[in-house]
Design a protein around this motif. Structure first.
Motif, PDB file in Angstrom:
ATOM      1  N   ARG A 193      51.587  58.009  69.762  1.00  0.00           N
ATOM      2  CA  ARG A 193      51.393  56.560  69.805  1.00  0.00           C
ATOM      3  C   ARG A 193      49.943  56.191  69.498  1.00  0.00           C
ATOM      4  N   LEU A 194      49.009  56.869  70.139  1.00  0.00           N
ATOM      5  CA  LEU A 194      47.597  56.527  69.953  1.00  0.00           C
ATOM      6  C   LEU A 194      47.076  56.969  68.588  1.00  0.00           C
ATOM      7  N   TYR A 248      44.813  54.551  66.281  1.00  0.00           N
ATOM      8  CA  TYR A 248      43.435  54.854  65.888  1.00  0.00           C
ATOM      9  C   TYR A 248      43.317  55.645  64.587  1.00  0.00           C
ATOM     10  N   ILE A 306      41.262  60.137  70.323  1.00  0.00           N
ATOM     11  CA  ILE A 306      42.104  58.962  70.532  1.00  0.00           C
ATOM     12  C   ILE A 306      42.143  58.558  72.005  1.00  0.00           C
ATOM     13  N   HIS A 342      40.547  55.098  73.240  1.00  0.00           N
ATOM     14  CA  HIS A 342      41.384  54.177  74.015  1.00  0.00           C
ATOM     15  C   HIS A 342      40.668  53.772  75.303  1.00  0.00           C
ATOM     16  N   CYS A 368      47.708  46.971  75.737  1.00  0.00           N
ATOM     17  CA  CYS A 368      47.739  48.427  75.638  1.00  0.00           C
ATOM     18  C   CYS A 368      48.977  48.915  74.892  1.00  0.00           C
TER      19      CYS A 368
END
Length: 249
Positions: A23-24, A28, A204, A208, A223
């Motif tokens: 997901r991250l 990014y 990442i 975050h 988020c």
């Protein structure tokens, strides 16, 4: 160096770690380019300067040292007061100046010179243990030297932002400190991941923490991994209006 169970990568927590990573990475942009290409001794010095210090300040201090000394051997023999003055912009320069010189002297004594290129011939765990046997080098620094330097070895550093995101998402417990977190978080990820994937994972989670999961007032509403974060879910739930109270004032 502390270790985690070898089968941790097959647990539900490992599934969450991979879900967070995917997901991250989408947020990014993986793969993330390495931010510099220092030799391992230079990276060691850079990492020691960066402890509890903003990147801009530690970066200026590192450049000041490089501009002053022709080689790192000259830094070792320089007056400590001079080194301290050059790195005055970092946190605790009065502690870091003698520590950096002591660490470099220990490297010279153990390796025979200020050259850590030989670490690339060791397994990652062995290379980290070699570094961490030197007083002043902990898990974060050893991982940074192997990962961030031109050695490009598959080690996973954990900084304060990375650590905060890992705790809030439940990858590690609330009482797990940064040091022990290194082994736990690495063991949750596939053993065959290369240096780039582990670097991406660190970056990442760190990004975050810097851009969304702030130390104070995290932006949980924005988020991308809120559904995977018990801390964020609890925070957002607690801020919802009490519908019962609204219906029955």
């Amino acid at each position: 160096m502390s270790t985690a169970p070898k089968d941790l990568a097959e647990t539900p927590m490992a599934e969450k770690a991979l879900a967070l990573h995917r997901r991250l990475c989408g947020v990014y942009g993986c793969p993330i380019p390495y931010f510099h290409d220092l030799d391992p001794v230079s990276e060691l010095i850079s990492s020691l300067l960066s402890h509890r210090t903003r990147n801009a300040d530690s970066g200026r201090a590192f450049k000041a040292l490089r501009a002053r000394f022709n080689d790192w051997d000259s830094l070792v023999t320089a007056p400590t007061e001079e080194v301290q003055a050059l790195i005055a912009g970092v946190t605790w320069p009065e502690l870091k100046a003698p520590r950096i010189q002591a660490v470099l002297r220990a490297v010279q004594a153990r390796a025979g010179s200020l050259d850590l290129a030989f670490l690339c011939d060791m397994p990652v765990a062995e290379a980290r243990s070699w570094l961490e046997e030197i007083p002043g080098i902990g898990p974060k620094t050893s991982a940074a030297v192997l990962s961030f330097s031109d050695l490009r070895m598959p080690a996973l550093p954990v900084d304060s932002h990375h650590h905060r995101v890992a705790q809030r998402t439940g990858l590690i417990g609330p009482k797990v400190d940064v040091g022990p977190a290194h082994a736990i978080l690495r063991a949750q990820l596939p053993a065959d991941w290369d240096a780039q994937k582990l670097y991406d994972n660190h970056e990442i989670l760190m990004l975050h923490g810097q851009r969304c999961c702030f130390h104070r007032n995290p932006a949980c509403g924005a988020c991308a991994v809120l559904d995977l974060c018990p801390t964020g879910q609890a925070r957002t739930e607690s801020r919802r209006p009490d519908r019962t109270a609204a219906l029955h004032p």
